[in-house]
Write a protein that holds these residues in place. Structure first.
Motif, PDB file in Angstrom:
ATOM      1  N   GLY A 408      38.490  20.866  17.045  1.00  0.00           N
ATOM      2  CA  GLY A 408      37.511  21.514  17.904  1.00  0.00           C
ATOM      3  C   GLY A 408      36.267  21.972  17.170  1.00  0.00           C
ATOM      4  O   GLY A 408      35.185  22.056  17.755  1.00  0.00           O
ATOM      5  N   GLY A 409      36.402  22.273  15.873  1.00  0.00           N
ATOM      6  CA  GLY A 409      35.269  22.805  15.127  1.00  0.00           C
ATOM      7  C   GLY A 409      34.406  21.770  14.436  1.00  0.00           C
ATOM      8  O   GLY A 409      33.213  22.022  14.194  1.00  0.00           O
ATOM      9  N   PHE A 410      34.986  20.584  14.103  1.00  0.00           N
ATOM     10  CA  PHE A 410      34.266  19.669  13.212  1.00  0.00           C
ATOM     11  C   PHE A 410      34.066  18.267  13.768  1.00  0.00           C
ATOM     12  O   PHE A 410      33.405  17.454  13.119  1.00  0.00           O
ATOM     13  N   THR A 411      34.623  17.929  14.918  1.00  0.00           N
ATOM     14  CA  THR A 411      34.413  16.588  15.458  1.00  0.00           C
ATOM     15  C   THR A 411      33.219  16.590  16.411  1.00  0.00           C
ATOM     16  O   THR A 411      33.001  17.532  17.163  1.00  0.00           O
ATOM     17  N   GLU A 444      33.929  12.015   8.602  1.00  0.00           N
ATOM     18  CA  GLU A 444      35.233  12.015   9.270  1.00  0.00           C
ATOM     19  C   GLU A 444      35.157  12.609  10.675  1.00  0.00           C
ATOM     20  O   GLU A 444      35.857  12.161  11.596  1.00  0.00           O
ATOM     21  N   GLY A 445      34.307  13.616  10.852  1.00  0.00           N
ATOM     22  CA  GLY A 445      34.192  14.263  12.148  1.00  0.00           C
ATOM     23  C   GLY A 445      33.606  13.371  13.227  1.00  0.00           C
ATOM     24  O   GLY A 445      33.805  13.623  14.421  1.00  0.00           O
ATOM     25  N   VAL A 446      32.879  12.313  12.827  1.00  0.00           N
ATOM     26  CA  VAL A 446      32.328  11.358  13.789  1.00  0.00           C
ATOM     27  C   VAL A 446      33.263  10.164  13.959  1.00  0.00           C
ATOM     28  O   VAL A 446      33.472   9.668  15.071  1.00  0.00           O
ATOM     29  N   LEU A 447      33.843   9.698  12.870  1.00  0.00           N
ATOM     30  CA  LEU A 447      34.663   8.492  12.929  1.00  0.00           C
ATOM     31  C   LEU A 447      35.968   8.719  13.683  1.00  0.00           C
ATOM     32  O   LEU A 447      36.484   7.790  14.316  1.00  0.00           O
ATOM     33  N   ALA A 448      36.513   9.930  13.633  1.00  0.00           N
ATOM     34  CA  ALA A 448      37.778  10.175  14.332  1.00  0.00           C
ATOM     35  C   ALA A 448      37.633  10.022  15.844  1.00  0.00           C
ATOM     36  O   ALA A 448      38.385   9.247  16.464  1.00  0.00           O
ATOM     37  N   PRO A 449      36.685  10.700  16.515  1.00  0.00           N
ATOM     38  CA  PRO A 449      36.529  10.451  17.963  1.00  0.00           C
ATOM     39  C   PRO A 449      35.952   9.088  18.281  1.00  0.00           C
ATOM     40  O   PRO A 449      36.050   8.637  19.430  1.00  0.00           O
ATOM     41  N   MET A 450      35.389   8.398  17.290  1.00  0.00           N
ATOM     42  CA  MET A 450      34.923   7.039  17.537  1.00  0.00           C
ATOM     43  C   MET A 450      36.096   6.086  17.776  1.00  0.00           C
ATOM     44  O   MET A 450      35.908   4.941  18.197  1.00  0.00           O
ATOM     45  N   GLY A 451      37.316   6.586  17.524  1.00  0.00           N
ATOM     46  CA  GLY A 451      38.499   5.792  17.838  1.00  0.00           C
ATOM     47  C   GLY A 451      38.626   5.465  19.312  1.00  0.00           C
ATOM     48  O   GLY A 451      39.307   4.504  19.683  1.00  0.00           O
ATOM     49  N   TYR A 452      37.998   6.250  20.185  1.00  0.00           N
ATOM     50  CA  TYR A 452      37.974   5.885  21.609  1.00  0.00           C
ATOM     51  C   TYR A 452      37.342   4.512  21.814  1.00  0.00           C
ATOM     52  O   TYR A 452      37.676   3.806  22.774  1.00  0.00           O
ATOM     53  N   PHE A 453      36.418   4.148  20.933  1.00  0.00           N
ATOM     54  CA  PHE A 453      35.711   2.878  21.059  1.00  0.00           C
ATOM     55  C   PHE A 453      36.236   1.834  20.078  1.00  0.00           C
ATOM     56  O   PHE A 453      35.852   0.671  20.180  1.00  0.00           O
ATOM     57  N   ARG A 454      37.108   2.250  19.155  1.00  0.00           N
ATOM     58  CA  ARG A 454      37.807   1.328  18.253  1.00  0.00           C
ATOM     59  C   ARG A 454      39.256   1.794  18.158  1.00  0.00           C
ATOM     60  O   ARG A 454      39.681   2.363  17.141  1.00  0.00           O
ATOM     61  N   GLY A 618      26.094   4.160  38.231  1.00  0.00           N
ATOM     62  CA  GLY A 618      25.269   5.362  38.237  1.00  0.00           C
ATOM     63  C   GLY A 618      26.025   6.635  38.545  1.00  0.00           C
ATOM     64  O   GLY A 618      25.400   7.703  38.650  1.00  0.00           O
ATOM     65  N   SER A 619      27.342   6.545  38.707  1.00  0.00           N
ATOM     66  CA  SER A 619      28.124   7.749  39.024  1.00  0.00           C
ATOM     67  C   SER A 619      29.400   7.806  38.191  1.00  0.00           C
ATOM     68  O   SER A 619      30.490   8.035  38.710  1.00  0.00           O
ATOM     69  N   ILE A 620      29.273   7.568  36.900  1.00  0.00           N
ATOM     70  CA  ILE A 620      30.408   7.675  35.979  1.00  0.00           C
ATOM     71  C   ILE A 620      30.571   9.145  35.589  1.00  0.00           C
ATOM     72  O   ILE A 620      29.656   9.753  35.019  1.00  0.00           O
ATOM     73  N   MET A 621      31.720   9.721  35.912  1.00  0.00           N
ATOM     74  CA  MET A 621      31.954  11.134  35.633  1.00  0.00           C
ATOM     75  C   MET A 621      33.020  11.270  34.554  1.00  0.00           C
ATOM     76  O   MET A 621      34.133  10.759  34.686  1.00  0.00           O
ATOM     77  N   LEU A 622      32.675  11.951  33.488  1.00  0.00           N
ATOM     78  CA  LEU A 622      33.545  12.128  32.333  1.00  0.00           C
ATOM     79  C   LEU A 622      34.241  13.477  32.439  1.00  0.00           C
ATOM     80  O   LEU A 622      33.588  14.528  32.435  1.00  0.00           O
ATOM     81  N   ILE A 623      35.586  13.456  32.549  1.00  0.00           N
ATOM     82  CA  ILE A 623      36.351  14.689  32.714  1.00  0.00           C
ATOM     83  C   ILE A 623      37.537  14.677  31.762  1.00  0.00           C
ATOM     84  O   ILE A 623      37.741  13.734  31.006  1.00  0.00           O
ATOM     85  N   GLY A 624      38.333  15.748  31.815  1.00  0.00           N
ATOM     86  CA  GLY A 624      39.488  15.874  30.939  1.00  0.00           C
ATOM     87  C   GLY A 624      39.181  16.755  29.741  1.00  0.00           C
ATOM     88  O   GLY A 624      38.028  16.875  29.302  1.00  0.00           O
ATOM     89  N   GLY A 625      40.218  17.375  29.194  1.00  0.00           N
ATOM     90  CA  GLY A 625      40.016  18.288  28.072  1.00  0.00           C
ATOM     91  C   GLY A 625      39.413  17.623  26.855  1.00  0.00           C
ATOM     92  O   GLY A 625      38.580  18.217  26.153  1.00  0.00           O
ATOM     93  N   ALA A 626      39.798  16.370  26.567  1.00  0.00           N
ATOM     94  CA  ALA A 626      39.275  15.684  25.383  1.00  0.00           C
ATOM     95  C   ALA A 626      37.837  15.229  25.562  1.00  0.00           C
ATOM     96  O   ALA A 626      37.188  14.843  24.582  1.00  0.00           O
ATOM     97  N   SER A 627      37.314  15.269  26.784  1.00  0.00           N
ATOM     98  CA  SER A 627      35.919  14.864  27.009  1.00  0.00           C
ATOM     99  C   SER A 627      34.928  15.915  26.529  1.00  0.00           C
ATOM    100  O   SER A 627      33.721  15.680  26.572  1.00  0.00           O
ATOM    101  N   LYS A 628      35.438  17.070  26.077  1.00  0.00           N
ATOM    102  CA  LYS A 628      34.549  18.131  25.612  1.00  0.00           C
ATOM    103  C   LYS A 628      33.986  17.875  24.215  1.00  0.00           C
ATOM    104  O   LYS A 628      33.212  18.688  23.706  1.00  0.00           O
ATOM    105  N   THR A 629      34.370  16.782  23.579  1.00  0.00           N
ATOM    106  CA  THR A 629      33.799  16.441  22.280  1.00  0.00           C
ATOM    107  C   THR A 629      32.275  16.395  22.388  1.00  0.00           C
ATOM    108  O   THR A 629      31.734  15.701  23.261  1.00  0.00           O
ATOM    109  N   PRO A 630      31.558  17.125  21.550  1.00  0.00           N
ATOM    110  CA  PRO A 630      30.093  17.173  21.689  1.00  0.00           C
ATOM    111  C   PRO A 630      29.458  15.790  21.639  1.00  0.00           C
ATOM    112  O   PRO A 630      29.823  14.957  20.802  1.00  0.00           O
ATOM    113  N   TYR A 631      28.544  15.536  22.561  1.00  0.00           N
ATOM    114  CA  TYR A 631      27.741  14.309  22.639  1.00  0.00           C
ATOM    115  C   TYR A 631      28.564  13.065  22.959  1.00  0.00           C
ATOM    116  O   TYR A 631      28.062  11.942  22.796  1.00  0.00           O
ATOM    117  N   LEU A 632      29.798  13.240  23.429  1.00  0.00           N
ATOM    118  CA  LEU A 632      30.595  12.066  23.780  1.00  0.00           C
ATOM    119  C   LEU A 632      29.982  11.329  24.975  1.00  0.00           C
ATOM    120  O   LEU A 632      29.938  10.095  25.003  1.00  0.00           O
TER     121      LEU A 632
END
Length: 705
Positions: A408-411, A444-454, A618-632
C-alpha cells in the motif's frame, strides 16, 4: 383416447410398434404461468398486496368521512420497483442483510447502512501447529541455502521475466524523456545486502501491535476466532491456532481442507459470527424477520449457489433470499445504464459488460490474479534484490500484515518519481523487540503491479490445487455435461493461456476421460473488425450455455469429461458445435493481460455493433480493492489506446462516480437492490425452496440460470 401407431413391414404385413396416448400429447402441463409454483405465488402475493391496499384506502376514506375532512385518493402502483418505502411506510432495507464474500474480505451490512462492515474472510481454530509450520514459505523458494544467491531463489523463469520487465521499463522511461541511471540496480542490491536492522525495545515503540489476548487457562480459550482478531493471534500462542481461508481465488478453498463438511462449516461460521457481532443480531430467532441479498460472481458455480441458498433458508432461517451478480450490482451502485465493469479483487479479476440491467453473458471473464499476487510479487522482487529481511514469509501473520502495508505504501503505476530512494519499515512480531529496517528500492514498486499486464510474472503453480477434489461440479441432469456458466470470452482467455503462458497450465490428469463430442477444426475469419487482434476474434464460437434443468451434483467419480484438442488453433475460441474440453479448462489457470481481457470482453459483448462498442469503450469502470493502486486507471487507459489507436477519444477508464469507495461499490449496489419493494420477483421464500429445491433458481434468477 388411445391410438396405436402401425407400420408396414418389408413383407407387406402390419406391425404394431407402440401405443400413443393422445391425451399426453395434448397436455398443457406447465405450459401456463399459473401452473408454475413460483409465478403463482408471485401473483398471489401481488393480489394480497392490492387487497390490503384497497382495505387501507377504504378505512382511511371512512375515517376521513367521520372527521368531516376531504380525502385525497392515492394512486399506488404496486407493480413498480420503488426503493425504500411501500404504501404502508415499511422500510424493507432495515430488515435486509447484504453479504458480499471475497477471497480476502467479507463485506456485510444492512441495506440501509451507508457503508458495510469489512471482516477478513479467515477463521482461526485450535490446532497442534500453525499454518506457517504446516506450509512452505511464501513466496516459494526454489533454491534456498546459505550459498545460493538471491537471484536463484525463485528459479530461472522468474529471473528472466523480471529482468525483461525491468529492461522494457527502462526503455519506456527513456522514450518518455525520463532520467535513467545505469547502475540503479547495483545501488539497491549493495545497500540492502549490507545494512542490518536497528533493534528497538518494545516499550519504546509507540505503534506496537495490539495482539489478540487469550485466557491464561488454555481450556477456556475459544475453539475458533473470526476476522481481524484471528490475524492478530501470536504465532506461538498457547493454545496454538491454525488460520484457514475458506475462499481462495473466488472458489471454495479445497486445497487446504481435508473434508467438504469442514470447509462448508468454516465458510458459514464466518458468516454467522459476523452477523452476530458486526450487525448486533446475536439471537438466531431474530433472523427469521430478515431477508438476505447474497452477491455472487458473474461466472458462478451452481453447487456453491445452491449450498448458500439451502443454508440460509434451512439453517440461518432467513425470511427470504435473493442473488445478484457482482457486475450487475456494481452498475446498481454507480447508477450506470451501460458499462464495462473491471473488478480487481484480492485474488481474482472479473470483467463483464452490462447494458440495461443485464450482463451480456458472452462477455463474462473471471481471471485468477489480483492484489495478493502483486503483494507476493513485490516481496519476491525485493528479495531478488537482496532485501536484508531474507526470512520474509507471507504464511506468518505478522509478515502478511507487513507485506500488505508495504504494498500500500510503495506500489504505483506512475514512473514520474522513480529513482533509487531509501525507506524504512518496522517489523513487529509478538514476544520480540521491534526491528527497524532501512532499505532501498528502485522500480520494484512499479513492476509488481505491472503484473496485471504481464501475468506471467505471477506464481500460478498452485492456484488449481485441490480443484473439485471435495466439491464436484454441477452437471446437466440429461447429458452429463458440465453445467456451470461459461462464456466465449472466458474460453478465449483459456485458449490464450494454453498458447502464451505455459506456466499457468498444469500437467494432464492420468485418469481416462470419456469423449462426448468431437470438435471441428476452427476456420479462419476473413474480416477482423476494428483492429481486434486475431486471438480475440471469436464471433462464431457457440459456447454452450447453462441448462435450465435442475442439476443436483452427482458423485465426483462419475463426472464425465469431454475431450478435444483444438484450443491451440490460429483463431482462438472458435469451437464449431462442440462441447469444450473440460479437462483442459480444469488444468488451465485463466489469466490474460488486463487490457487484452477488457478488449476481449467488449468484443464479445458488442459483436459487429460499432455504436455499442464505442459506448462500452467509453464507460470502462475500474473497481475493487486492488484498483486503488495509484495511477492504475491512467496506465490502463494508455494501454487500451495503444491497442486500439483508431479510438483516440472514445476510450475512457474511470473510477466509480461520486467518490464512492471502489472496494465497496459492489456491496453498495447489492444494498440498492435489497431496498426494492417486496414485489421484486427474485426473492426466494422457504415455501418455494421446500417445494422445488434448487430448481426454484431457474424461475427466480434475474439472469439465465
Amino acid at each position: 383416447m388411445v391410438g396405436r401407431k402401425i407400420l408396414d413391414d418389408k413383407h407387406g404385413g402390419k406391425k404394431h410398434l407402440y401405443a400413443l396416448n393422445v391425451q399426453y400429447a395434448r397436455s398443457e402441463f406447465l405450459k401456463r404461468d399459473d401452473q408454475v409454483l413460483a409465478i403463482r405465488l408471485q401473483q398471489e402475493e401481488r393480489l394480497n398486496a392490492r387487497k390490503k391496499a384497497a382495505v387501507d384506502i377504504d378505512r382511511a376514506r371512512a375515517q376521513a368521512g367521520q372527521d368531516g375532512e376531504p380525502y385525497a385518493e392515492p394512486d399506488p402502483d404496486l407493480d413498480e420497483d420503488v426503493p425504500m418505502d411501500d404504501i404502508a411506510g415499511d422500510n424493507f432495507g432495515s430488515k435486509t442483510i447484504v453479504i458480499h464474500v471475497g477471497s480476502q474480505n467479507l463485506r456485510l451490512g444492512l441495506a440501509t447502512d451507508a457503508l458495510p462492515k469489512t471482516v477478513p474472510m479467515v477463521i482461526a481454530k485450535k490446532a497442534q501447529r500453525s499454518e506457517a509450520d504446516d506450509s512452505e514459505p511464501r513466496p516459494k523458494r526454489i533454491k534456498l541455502d546459505d550459498h545460493a544467491p538471491s537471484e536463484e531463489w525463485f528459479g530461472d523463469e522468474f529471473a528472466k521475466e523480471y529482468i525483461a520487465m525491468a529492461q522494457d521499463f527502462k526503455v519506456s522511461r527513456r522514450a518518455n524523456k525520463r532520467r535513467v541511471l545505469p547502475n540503479s540496480r547495483e545501488l539497491v542490491t549493495k545497500w540492502n545486502s549490507t545494512t542490518p536492522p536497528e533493534t528497538i525495545p518494545e516499550h519504546s515503540d509507540p505503534l506496537r501491535i495490539d495482539w489478540t489476548e487469550l485466557p491464561a487457562n488454555e481450556k477456556a480459550a475459544p475453539d475458533y476466532i473470526v476476522g481481524a482478531a484471528a490475524l492478530r493471534i501470536p504465532e506461538r500462542s498457547r493454545p496454538r491456532y491454525h488460520l484457514y481461508w475458506p475462499v481462495r481465488h473466488g472458489w471454495l478453498n479445497e486445497k487446504d481442507y481435508a473434508g467438504r463438511n469442514m470447509l462448508e462449516r468454516d465458510f458459514f461460521l464466518i458468516l454467522e459470527d459476523s452477523i452476530k457481532h458486526e450487525l448486533g443480531l446475536t439471537h438466531r430467532r431474530e433472523w427469521s424477520q430478515y431477508s438476505c441479498v447474497f452477491v455472487i460472481p458473474d461466472l458462478y458455480e451452481k453447487v456453491m449457489v445452491g449450498m448458500v441458498l439451502q443454508e440460509f433458508l434451512r439453517d440461518f432461517g432467513f425470511q427470504r433470499v435473493c442473488f445478484i451478480q457482482e457486475s450487475l450490482a456494481a452498475t446498481f451502485g454507480a447508477g450506470f445504464g451501460i458499462a464495462c465493469i473491471v473488478d480487481i479483487g484480492a485474488q481474482k479479476t472479473s470483467i463483464s459488460c452490462v447494458e440495461d440491467g443485464m450482463i451480456m453473458e458472452e462477455s463474462r471473464i473471471n481471471m485468477k490474479y489480483g492484489g495478493y499476487d502483486v503483494t507476493e510479487t513485490f516481496v519476491k522482487m525485493m528479495l531478488f534484490d537482496r532485501f536484508h529481511y531474507a526470512d520474509f514469509n507471507l504464511m506468518r501473520r505478522h509478515d502478511f500484515l507487513l507485506a500488505e502495508e508495504l504494498k500500500g505504501g510503495f506500489t504505483t503505476m506512475s514512473d514520474e518519481n522513480i529513482s533509487v530512494q531509501m525507506y524504512d519499515f518496522h517489523l513487529r512480531a509478538h514476544g520480540q523487540n521491534t526491528r527497524k529496517y532501512t532499505f532501498k528500492i528502485y522500480d520494484e514498486g512499479v513492476l509488481a503491479p505491472m503484473g496485471y499486464f504481464r501475468p506471467a510474472i505471477f506464481d500460478h503453480s498452485d492456484k488449481l490445487s485441490g480443484r473439485h477434489h471435495l466439491i464436484p461440479r454441477s452437471t446437466d441432469l440429461y447429458n452429463g455435461h458440465p453445467n456451470d456458466p461459461l462464456s466465449k470470452a472466458q474460453m478465449a482467455v483459456i485458449s490464450y493461456v494454453n498458447q502464451a503462458i505455459p506456466s499457468a497450465v498444469t500437467a494432464p490428469s492420468a485418469q481416462p476421460v470419456r469423449p462426448l463430442a468431437t470438435p471441428v477444426a476452427p476456420t479462419p475469419t476473413k474480416n477482423r473488425p476494428l483492429g481486434i487482434p486475431s486471438h480475440l476474434n471469436g464471433d462464431n464460437d457457440p459456447t454452450p450455455r447453462s441448462s435450465p434443468a435442475a442439476s443436483p451434483p452427482p458423485d465426483d467419480g462419475g463426472t464425465p469429461h469431454p475431450t478435444g484438442d483444438d484450443l491451440n488453433g490460429d483463431e482462438i475460441g472458435e469451437l464449431k458445435g462442440a462441447q469444450p474440453d473440460t479437462e483442459i479448462i480444469d488444468r488451465t489457470v485463466p489469466v490474460m493481460p488486463l487490457e487484452q481481457a477488457i478488449l476481449t470482453s467488449i468484443h464479445h459483448a458488442s459483436g459487429m455493433d460499432e455504436r455499442k462498442r464505442r459506448d462500452l469503450l467509453g464507460s470502462i469502470m475500474l473497481i475493487g480493492g486492488a484498483s486503488k493502486t495509484p495511477y492504475l486507471g491512467q496506465y490502463l487507459e494508455m494501454k487500451l489506446r495503444a491497442a486500439l489507436p483508431q479510438y483516440p477519444k472514445e476510450i475512457l477508464v474511470a473510477p466509480p462516480p461520486r467518490e464512492l469507495d471502489p472496494a465497496v461499490l459492489v456491496w453498495k449496489g447489492g444494498s440498492v437492490f435489497g431496498k426494492l419493494r417486496m414485489t421484486n420477483d427474485s426473492w426466494i421464500s422457504p415455501l418455494e425452496y421446500d417445494r422445488l429445491g434448487s430448481r426454484i433458481l431457474h424461475y427466480k434468477c434475474i439472469w439465465h440460470w
